[in-house]
Write a protein that holds these residues in place. Structure first.
Motif, PDB file in Angstrom:
ATOM      1  N   ASP A  37       0.565  -1.285   0.092  1.00 39.92           N
ATOM      2  CA  ASP A  37       0.378  -0.162   0.003  1.00 39.92           C
ATOM      3  C   ASP A  37       0.940   1.386   0.137  1.00 39.92           C
ATOM      4  N   ALA A  38       1.789   1.404  -0.484  1.00 40.20           N
ATOM      5  CA  ALA A  38       3.046   2.331  -0.606  1.00 40.20           C
ATOM      6  C   ALA A  38       2.576   3.612  -1.729  1.00 40.20           C
ATOM      7  N   PHE A  39       3.081   4.004  -1.047  1.00 39.09           N
ATOM      8  CA  PHE A  39       2.743   5.770  -2.785  1.00 39.09           C
ATOM      9  C   PHE A  39       4.377   6.046  -2.257  1.00 39.09           C
ATOM     10  N   ILE A  40       5.043   5.453  -3.607  1.00 44.07           N
ATOM     11  CA  ILE A  40       6.418   6.126  -4.215  1.00 44.07           C
ATOM     12  C   ILE A  40       6.558   6.879  -5.498  1.00 44.07           C
ATOM     13  N   GLU A  41       7.458   8.220  -5.110  1.00 37.96           N
ATOM     14  CA  GLU A  41       7.768   9.075  -6.494  1.00 37.96           C
ATOM     15  C   GLU A  41       9.384   8.704  -6.264  1.00 37.96           C
ATOM     16  N   LEU A  42       9.184   9.116  -8.113  1.00 37.84           N
ATOM     17  CA  LEU A  42       9.312   8.963  -9.175  1.00 37.84           C
ATOM     18  C   LEU A  42      10.278  10.310  -9.148  1.00 37.84           C
ATOM     19  N   ARG A  43      11.476  10.272  -9.467  1.00 38.25           N
ATOM     20  CA  ARG A  43      11.474  11.939  -9.774  1.00 38.25           C
ATOM     21  C   ARG A  43      13.630  11.598 -10.678  1.00 38.25           C
ATOM     22  N   GLY A  44      13.242  13.092 -11.486  1.00 37.06           N
ATOM     23  CA  GLY A  44      15.006  12.319 -12.302  1.00 37.06           C
ATOM     24  C   GLY A  44      14.467  13.808 -13.615  1.00 37.06           C
ATOM     25  N   ASP A  45      15.412  13.759 -14.208  1.00 35.62           N
ATOM     26  CA  ASP A  45      14.903  14.256 -15.464  1.00 35.62           C
ATOM     27  C   ASP A  45      14.690  13.495 -16.789  1.00 35.62           C
ATOM     28  N   LEU A  46      15.000  13.297 -18.161  1.00 34.48           N
ATOM     29  CA  LEU A  46      14.129  12.835 -18.714  1.00 34.48           C
ATOM     30  C   LEU A  46      15.043  11.830 -19.062  1.00 34.48           C
ATOM     31  N   GLY A  47      15.407  10.824 -19.137  1.00 37.52           N
ATOM     32  CA  GLY A  47      16.394   9.609 -19.439  1.00 37.52           C
ATOM     33  C   GLY A  47      16.706   9.137 -18.190  1.00 37.52           C
ATOM     34  N   PRO A  96      -5.689  21.432 -13.214  1.00 35.71           N
ATOM     35  CA  PRO A  96      -5.809  20.672 -12.038  1.00 35.71           C
ATOM     36  C   PRO A  96      -7.145  19.923 -12.097  1.00 35.71           C
ATOM     37  N   ARG A  97      -8.217  20.132 -13.290  1.00 36.83           N
ATOM     38  CA  ARG A  97      -9.218  19.513 -13.605  1.00 36.83           C
ATOM     39  C   ARG A  97      -9.177  18.297 -13.546  1.00 36.83           C
ATOM     40  N   GLU A  98      -7.780  17.418 -14.329  1.00 37.41           N
ATOM     41  CA  GLU A  98      -7.923  16.471 -14.789  1.00 37.41           C
ATOM     42  C   GLU A  98      -7.685  15.610 -13.445  1.00 37.41           C
ATOM     43  N   TRP A  99      -7.584  16.219 -12.437  1.00 40.36           N
ATOM     44  CA  TRP A  99      -7.115  14.907 -11.284  1.00 40.36           C
ATOM     45  C   TRP A  99      -8.355  14.410 -11.030  1.00 40.36           C
ATOM     46  N   LEU A 104      -8.241  10.267 -10.238  1.00 38.71           N
ATOM     47  CA  LEU A 104      -7.421  10.180  -9.161  1.00 38.71           C
ATOM     48  C   LEU A 104      -7.355  10.349  -7.721  1.00 38.71           C
ATOM     49  N   ARG A 105      -8.573  11.029  -6.918  1.00 34.95           N
ATOM     50  CA  ARG A 105      -8.877  11.319  -5.599  1.00 34.95           C
ATOM     51  C   ARG A 105      -9.050  10.004  -5.056  1.00 34.95           C
ATOM     52  N   ASP A 106      -9.808   9.645  -5.404  1.00 32.41           N
ATOM     53  CA  ASP A 106     -10.381   8.164  -5.321  1.00 32.41           C
ATOM     54  C   ASP A 106      -9.033   7.266  -5.692  1.00 32.41           C
ATOM     55  N   LEU A 107      -8.223   6.999  -6.628  1.00 31.32           N
ATOM     56  CA  LEU A 107      -7.302   6.132  -6.741  1.00 31.32           C
ATOM     57  C   LEU A 107      -6.182   6.631  -5.344  1.00 31.32           C
ATOM     58  N   PHE A 108      -5.686   7.918  -5.071  1.00 33.53           N
ATOM     59  CA  PHE A 108      -5.099   7.630  -4.238  1.00 33.53           C
ATOM     60  C   PHE A 108      -4.850   7.479  -2.204  1.00 33.53           C
ATOM     61  N   PRO A 111      -6.514   1.474  -1.306  1.00 32.35           N
ATOM     62  CA  PRO A 111      -5.042   0.636  -0.845  1.00 32.35           C
ATOM     63  C   PRO A 111      -4.886   0.519  -2.273  1.00 32.35           C
ATOM     64  N   GLY A 112      -3.509  -0.082  -1.933  1.00 32.48           N
ATOM     65  CA  GLY A 112      -2.736  -0.788  -3.385  1.00 32.48           C
ATOM     66  C   GLY A 112      -1.623  -0.067  -3.794  1.00 32.48           C
ATOM     67  N   LEU A 113      -0.601  -0.323  -4.067  1.00 34.28           N
ATOM     68  CA  LEU A 113       0.555   0.512  -4.551  1.00 34.28           C
ATOM     69  C   LEU A 113       0.655   1.598  -5.842  1.00 34.28           C
ATOM     70  N   LYS A 114       1.498   2.770  -5.200  1.00 36.14           N
ATOM     71  CA  LYS A 114       1.026   3.857  -6.440  1.00 36.14           C
ATOM     72  C   LYS A 114       2.157   4.349  -6.387  1.00 36.14           C
TER      73      LYS A 114
END
Length: 163
Positions: A37-47, A96-99, A104-108, A111-114
């Protein structure tokens, strides 16, 4: 808009000399019970290797078939034994309307890995992550991987990756 400060509980730096090291870290993370049930951010430049890391992680979790980048779809869902995984890519996120439109509000809230690439594009809308994985290309293709822990669950994930 001012974003809330996220407390960093711990930081660790890994060196990935090649893709094999990336795959090994992904496999170690996949074995962590806290990942479910974790939320992991992945950051970094393209490539930098964000999507490559996610692909290795999903393979280690048992996902078969094609693993697509969600750059245009925004979200790619996967089912694994014991739960759901959502791979999000906010590179093209600019409204932000895309959220709400994308659910995405329901997704986050579910439960589950994001797994989220380019979280900074939706930072004001995202909950606090458990672990931030920042990838940087250095010295002829090596990757410097900075892991920042933001929660106790993140500490368990870091422990799995650094054993």
């Amino acid at each position: 808009m001012t974003l809330p400060h996220r407390t960093i509980l711990e930081t660790h730096v890994l060196d990935w000399p090649d893709e094999t090291a990336c795959a090994a870290s992904a496999a170690a993370l996949a074995a962590a019970p806290a990942l479910r049930d974790a939320f992991i951010e992945l950051r970094g430049d393209l490539g930098a290797g964000k999507t490559t890391f996610v692909r290795h992680l999903l393979r280690a979790l048992g996902v078969g078939g094609r693993i697509k980048s969600p750059t245009y779809a925004l979200v790619e869902p996967y089912e694994i034994d014991g739960g759901a995984v959502w791979h999000c890519d906010f590179y093209r996120f600019d409204d932000p309307r895309e959220w709400d439109d994308a659910g995405l509000r329901d997704l986050f809230a579910a439960p589950g890995l994001k797994l989220v690439e380019w979280p900074e594009r939706a930072a004001a809308l995202l909950p606090a992550c458990d672990l931030c994985v920042e990838l940087a290309v250095v010295d002829g293709g090596r990757r410097r991987v900075t892991l920042q822990v933001h929660t106790e669950r993140g500490r368990a994930l870091l422990a799995a990756m650094t054993r």
